[in-house]
Design an enzyme around this catalytic site. Structure first.
Site, PDB file in Angstrom:
ATOM      1  N   LYS A 179     -12.014   0.822  -1.139  1.00 58.12           N
ATOM      2  CA  LYS A 179     -11.058   1.516  -2.019  1.00 58.12           C
ATOM      3  C   LYS A 179     -11.660   1.586  -3.428  1.00 58.12           C
ATOM      4  O   LYS A 179     -12.529   2.402  -3.656  1.00 58.12           O
ATOM      5  CB  LYS A 179      -9.701   0.860  -1.895  1.00 58.12           C
ATOM      6  CG  LYS A 179      -9.140   1.254  -0.519  1.00 58.12           C
ATOM      7  CD  LYS A 179      -7.931   0.596  -0.026  1.00 58.12           C
ATOM      8  CE  LYS A 179      -7.600   1.172   1.354  1.00 58.12           C
ATOM      9  NZ  LYS A 179      -6.777   0.299   2.170  1.00 58.12           N
ATOM     10  N   HIS A 224      -5.569  -3.101  -2.461  1.00 57.62           N
ATOM     11  CA  HIS A 224      -5.280  -2.170  -3.563  1.00 57.62           C
ATOM     12  C   HIS A 224      -5.249  -2.855  -4.924  1.00 57.62           C
ATOM     13  O   HIS A 224      -4.791  -2.264  -5.897  1.00 57.62           O
ATOM     14  CB  HIS A 224      -3.951  -1.454  -3.305  1.00 57.62           C
ATOM     15  CG  HIS A 224      -3.984  -0.624  -2.055  1.00 57.62           C
ATOM     16  ND1 HIS A 224      -4.539   0.628  -2.022  1.00 57.62           N
ATOM     17  CD2 HIS A 224      -3.588  -0.903  -0.789  1.00 57.62           C
ATOM     18  CE1 HIS A 224      -4.446   1.112  -0.787  1.00 57.62           C
ATOM     19  NE2 HIS A 224      -3.883   0.189  -0.023  1.00 57.62           N
ATOM     20  N   SER A 252       0.800  -1.224   0.000  1.00 57.24           N
ATOM     21  CA  SER A 252       0.000   0.000   0.000  1.00 57.24           C
ATOM     22  C   SER A 252       0.832   1.272   0.000  1.00 57.24           C
ATOM     23  O   SER A 252       0.346   2.317  -0.416  1.00 57.24           O
ATOM     24  CB  SER A 252      -0.951  -0.002   1.196  1.00 57.24           C
ATOM     25  OG  SER A 252      -0.238  -0.165   2.396  1.00 57.24           O
TER      26      SER A 252
HETATM   27  C1  LIG Z   1      -6.826   0.016   3.585  1.00 56.04           C
HETATM   28  C2  LIG Z   1      -6.201  -1.295   3.842  1.00 56.04           C
HETATM   29  C3  LIG Z   1      -6.772  -2.205   4.720  1.00 56.04           C
HETATM   30  C4  LIG Z   1      -7.944  -1.856   5.598  1.00 56.04           C
HETATM   31  O1  LIG Z   1      -9.116  -1.834   4.872  1.00 56.04           O
HETATM   32  P1  LIG Z   1     -10.317  -0.922   5.428  1.00 56.04           P
HETATM   33  O2  LIG Z   1     -11.483  -1.434   4.679  1.00 56.04           O
HETATM   34  O3  LIG Z   1      -9.954   0.477   5.112  1.00 56.04           O
HETATM   35  O4  LIG Z   1     -10.397  -1.173   6.895  1.00 56.04           O
HETATM   36  C5  LIG Z   1      -6.207  -3.454   4.823  1.00 56.04           C
HETATM   37  N1  LIG Z   1      -5.110  -3.783   4.114  1.00 56.04           N
HETATM   38  C6  LIG Z   1      -4.518  -2.915   3.272  1.00 56.04           C
HETATM   39  C7  LIG Z   1      -3.318  -3.348   2.509  1.00 56.04           C
HETATM   40  C8  LIG Z   1      -5.037  -1.642   3.117  1.00 56.04           C
HETATM   41  O5  LIG Z   1      -4.437  -0.782   2.309  1.00 56.04           O
END
Ligand SMILES: *Cc1c(COP(=O)(O)O)cnc(C)c1O
Length: 385
Positions: free
Chosen positions: A240, A210, A182
């Site tokens: 996302k 992602h 990320s």
């Molecule tokens: C954003 C993210 C999460 C958490 O997901 P949410 O739905 O925002 O709680 C988990 N793993 C990664 C790699 C992320 O980027």
């Protein structure tokens, strides 16, 4: 024992000294890429809404219908009365899209990782995590009580050595990776990781937060490979590229059925509002129907890396590493003055001395936004650009 307020004040001062104090800044997102902060409109390169679906009329319409027909909240945990009909529809759709037997939707990606890991491993087990995995995978590992090992980022030799050294010492071994990292935007070598996990009788969990919606024709980082990689557990988020909220994991029928009875973050937390599930379904429809939208964030990220002579983007995330926290914060402020919102990412989110600007690209950006941003960065002479 220090008084609570005194303790908090001392901690705040220490964070301020290290330039690590964090303050949420009120920000209104007007479109997929335009945000208003302190009365100024900025073009955001800091949202994970890769496809511009948070503001898509069909996604909003689905949410409205869900809200009007089923109310604002779920009222209880999924295992009590919160399991609204769209859960089953969404789980079937996610499993089909990811090519697995089944799926389970959680309250968020964070809650998914806490629940999955804590349900699958415990004190007699080992977790082996890439150095750069997302914090919530490590939180899940800690919560599980398993012994935690780390391997240098994407280094399969180090991982294999840990597997060899610990063979037969633990009942079960779970390997944790991000499909797309990320803060760096690079990919895990999933096919090789799947082979290693098989060879050493370990399980592999890939966090595809992602990847879904932007890689592998939208099906995620496993499908960025040919043939697609098949990790045992493919988790991800609805918050996302899908533009809404919630988390999920795709796996076999027995694994999913077990998680529904054992993942504490699912059992002891209120279900998602029905409108959120409806909007996630609308977002999936768009992802399946619009391959050009799905391909565009990575295409724009590549335009950016080409313009700056950076390593070619593999995902919609591009880091520009600047070193210390103060430098990254100053760079972020300078871009903000020029009308761009680009967050500085500091330790402990990233390793010491790798504070950076993190750019994320959206299908809604325009080519000339990317050109203006790139020439500004070139003029500043930042990083390796
Ligand atoms: C954003 C993210 C999460 C958490 O997901 P949410 O739905 O925002 O709680 C988990 N793993 C990664 C790699 C992320 O980027």
């Amino acid at each position: 024992m220090p008084a609570l307020d005194a303790y908090a004040r001392a901690r705040l001062e220490a964070l301020e000294r290290e330039r690590l104090l964090r303050r949420p800044v009120t920000t209104v997102r007007q479109t997929g890429t335009k945000v208003v902060r302190d009365g100024r409109t900025l073009i955001s390169f800091s949202c994970n809404d890769y496809l511009g679906l948070t503001h898509h009329p069909k996604v909003i319409e689905a949410a409205k219908r869900g809200l009007e027909e089923q109310g604002a909240g779920a009222g209880a945990s999924r295992l009590v009365t919160g399991n609204s009909p769209n859960y089953e529809v969404l789980e079937t759709r996610l499993a089909r899209f990811k090519g697995t037997e089944a799926a389970c939707v959680f309250g968020s990606g964070y809650l998914a990782n806490l629940g999955i890991i804590q349900a699958l491993v415990s004190r007699r087990d080992a977790v082996i995590a890439d150095k750069l995995v997302h914090a919530c995978l490590l939180d899940g590992a800690r919560l599980s009580g398993a012994r935690v090992f780390r391997f240098s980022h994407n280094d399969l030799n180090v991982l294999e050595n840990i597997l060899i050294k610990n063979k037969n010492k633990y009942e079960k071994t779970l390997i944790l990776v991000d499909g797309v990292y990320s803060m760096d935007g690079d990919l895990a070598p999933l096919p090789e990781l799947v082979s290693l996990a098989r060879a050493y009788d370990a399980w592999l969990l890939s966090d595809d937060a992602h990847g879904l919606g932007v890689l592998g024709r939208g099906r995620g980082s496993s499908y960025a490979f040919d043939p697609p990689a098949k990790p045992d557990l493919q988790m991800g988020t609805l918050s996302k590229a899908l533009g809404t909220y919630g988390g999920y994991v795709c796996a076999s029928n027995p694994v999913i059925n077990y998680l529904k009875s054992a993942a504490r973050s699912l059992i002891y937390s209120t279900a998602l509002p029905p409108s959120v599930l409806a909007s996630a379904l609308a977002a999936l429809d768009i992802i399946e129907a619009e391959p050009d939208r799905v391909a565009r964030p990575v295409k724009l990220a590549r335009q950016f890396t080409t313009l700056l002579g950076l390593p070619e983007a593999r995902s919609p995330i591009v880091p520009l590493i600047l070193g210390d926290a103060e430098t990254a914060l100053a760079a972020s402020r300078e871009l903000e003055e020029e009308g761009f919102l680009v967050s500085a990412i500091r330790p402990p989110t990233v390793p010491p001395n790798t504070a950076r600007l993190r750019f994320t690209f959206s299908a809604e950006h325009e080519e000339n936004d990317i050109e203006r941003l790139a020439s500004l960065i070139r003029a500043k002479g930042w990083g390796n650009a």
